[in-house]
Design a protein around this motif. Structure first.
Motif, PDB file in Angstrom:
ATOM      1  N   GLY A 161       5.798 -40.046 -26.190  1.00 55.30           N
ATOM      2  CA  GLY A 161       6.991 -39.420 -26.850  1.00 55.30           C
ATOM      3  C   GLY A 161       8.208 -40.246 -26.713  1.00 55.30           C
ATOM      4  N   ALA A 166       7.721 -44.084 -31.062  1.00 55.73           N
ATOM      5  CA  ALA A 166       8.477 -43.047 -31.570  1.00 55.73           C
ATOM      6  C   ALA A 166       9.855 -43.440 -31.450  1.00 55.73           C
ATOM      7  CB  ALA A 166       8.214 -42.276 -30.273  1.00 55.73           C
ATOM      8  N   GLN A 167      10.433 -44.361 -30.748  1.00 56.71           N
ATOM      9  CA  GLN A 167      11.637 -45.075 -30.665  1.00 56.71           C
ATOM     10  C   GLN A 167      12.006 -45.542 -31.963  1.00 56.71           C
ATOM     11  OE1 GLN A 167      12.886 -47.217 -27.336  1.00 56.71           O
ATOM     12  NE2 GLN A 167      11.861 -45.528 -25.843  1.00 56.71           N
ATOM     13  N   LEU A 169      10.503 -45.032 -34.866  1.00 54.38           N
ATOM     14  CA  LEU A 169      10.660 -44.196 -36.020  1.00 54.38           C
ATOM     15  C   LEU A 169      11.910 -43.261 -35.951  1.00 54.38           C
ATOM     16  CD1 LEU A 169       7.012 -42.602 -35.822  1.00 54.38           C
ATOM     17  CD2 LEU A 169       7.955 -44.102 -37.719  1.00 54.38           C
ATOM     18  N   ARG A 170      12.458 -43.024 -34.821  1.00 53.92           N
ATOM     19  CA  ARG A 170      13.848 -42.260 -34.547  1.00 53.92           C
ATOM     20  C   ARG A 170      14.828 -43.022 -34.991  1.00 53.92           C
ATOM     21  NH1 ARG A 170      11.624 -40.903 -29.451  1.00 53.92           N
ATOM     22  NH2 ARG A 170      10.571 -38.818 -29.501  1.00 53.92           N
ATOM     23  N   GLN A 175      10.908 -38.673 -37.666  1.00 55.34           N
ATOM     24  CA  GLN A 175      10.892 -37.981 -36.579  1.00 55.34           C
ATOM     25  C   GLN A 175       9.734 -38.591 -35.707  1.00 55.34           C
ATOM     26  OE1 GLN A 175       9.177 -34.133 -37.453  1.00 55.34           O
ATOM     27  NE2 GLN A 175       8.999 -33.261 -34.982  1.00 55.34           N
ATOM     28  N   GLY A 176       9.973 -38.722 -34.396  1.00 53.64           N
ATOM     29  CA  GLY A 176       9.164 -39.379 -33.271  1.00 53.64           C
ATOM     30  C   GLY A 176       7.697 -38.784 -33.269  1.00 53.64           C
ATOM     31  N   VAL A 177       6.775 -39.323 -32.945  1.00 55.21           N
ATOM     32  CA  VAL A 177       5.426 -38.714 -32.582  1.00 55.21           C
ATOM     33  C   VAL A 177       5.007 -39.158 -31.206  1.00 55.21           C
ATOM     34  CG1 VAL A 177       4.697 -38.894 -35.060  1.00 55.21           C
ATOM     35  CG2 VAL A 177       4.379 -40.944 -33.607  1.00 55.21           C
ATOM     36  N   ASP A 178       4.268 -38.170 -30.593  1.00 56.71           N
ATOM     37  CA  ASP A 178       3.600 -38.392 -29.000  1.00 56.71           C
ATOM     38  C   ASP A 178       2.067 -38.513 -29.324  1.00 56.71           C
ATOM     39  OD1 ASP A 178       3.167 -38.638 -26.721  1.00 56.71           O
ATOM     40  OD2 ASP A 178       4.031 -36.714 -26.002  1.00 56.71           O
TER      41      ASP A 178
END
Length: 329
Positions: A161, A166-167, A169-170, A175-178
């Motif tokens: 996360g 994720a970073q 994408l943000r 939206q970030g994914v985990d």
């Protein structure tokens, strides 16, 4: 002439001058071999002793699968319950869920992991520069020596996360994914981890098999005008087939043993329904709840199923003309 006559004479007459048949000659041959190789046999004795002590003697402990075992009274005084533990296994939904997860992971990895080392070995074998080939080989082989703790940590830093993916994408407005906590992608995640960690190890085995292929075959096919793909299809892949069949049989025999540390470390993150395999099931039901006999029964069933899979796979290999892991004489 007599010696020649003895070698070429009718069976059971001149081939055994003493008239003692074939058994004394075999015993004599065995004796000659023992006297000739006794130093080598003596060096093997410690290894055989360790094998018996740590691999075969502990098998006797499987008797607790038929008992209501308690470590406080020991095997001798624990009550005998027969097949009761196995009957409980058959109606235990958590056992079947762990078995299903194990088989799904094995099937998925058999399709998406097993061919990777073969492809890597073929690609690496085609690299002309010896230095570049050694560099790539060492880089790909290195993760095999990493512990599963380090492998899971690296993947967490990449796909967690707060990981790199994720970073990124943000930072770009998404939206970030985990992926590390998503049960739906857990099968792909563990396969990716296995490929990254152990594909280099498997590649070494296939590189050794490629080195055993007669290079004259490649030269003759090149003279005949065969393309690279035809040489791959008619020479390389048939040359690798015995090793592929052998490793496939061993992998099938190990189908219910997908590992412990990798799944134990990620079980709490994705949940038991996705990450519980037979090895972690045995651990939780044995070491934490104290159901020693129940865990032993589960482990015994796993071993027996693995043995059956090996025998069936070896039989299938014989049907297709391959040697397998053993061949009936």
């Amino acid at each position: 002439m007599l010696e020649q006559a003895e070698r070429s004479g009718p069976a059971g007459e001149l081939t055994s001058p003493a008239g003692a048949g074939s058994h004394p000659r075999k015993a004599s041959t065995l004796g000659v071999r023992l006297r000739r190789d006794w130093q080598l046999l003596l060096m093997v004795v410690p290894a055989i002793g360790l094998l018996l002590l740590f691999h075969y003697v502990p098998l006797l402990g499987n008797v607790i699968a038929f008992q209501d075992y308690s470590p406080y009274v020991g095997i001798k005084d624990s009550p005998w319950v027969g097949l009761a533990n196995f009957q409980w296994l058959l109606i235990d939904e958590s056992f079947w869920q762990a078995t299903l997860n194990t088989l799904l992971i094995t099937a998925f990895q058999l399709v998406f992991y097993f061919p990777v080392p073969i492809a890597l070995a073929i690609l690496l074998d085609s690299v002309v520069s010896r230095r570049l080939r050694m560099l790539i080989q060492n880089i790909v082989y290195l993760p095999h020596f990493f512990s599963w703790v380090l492998v899971v940590t690296l993947f967490q830093q990449m796909f967690g996360g707060a990981g790199l993916l994720a970073q990124t994408l943000r930072a770009n407005g998404y939206q970030g994914v985990d992926i590390m906590t998503n049960p739906d992608t857990f099968l792909i995640l563990v396969t990716a981890e296995t490929v990254w960690k152990d594909a280099g190890w498997g590649m070494i085995i296939f590189l050794a098999a490629l080195a055993a292929i007669d290079q004259n075959l490649y030269e003759a096919s090149a003279v005949d005008g065969a393309s690279r793909w035809r040489r791959l299809w008619h020479i390389t892949l048939p040359g690798l087939r015995p090793v592929v069949v052998l490793l496939l049989i061993l992998r099938l025999g190990d189908a219910l043993n997908v590992g412990f540390e990798q799944f134990f470390l990620q079980r709490d993150a994705v949940g038991r329904d996705a990450a519980e395999v037979l090895d972690t099931f045995v651990y939780w039901r044995t070491m934490l709840t104290g159901e020693w006999s129940y865990g032993a029964a589960a482990g015994l069933v796993k071993g027996l199923v693995g043995l059956i899979l090996i025998l069936v796979a070896n039989k299938v290999a014989h049907r297709f003309g391959e040697q397998g892991i053993y061949k009936r004489s």
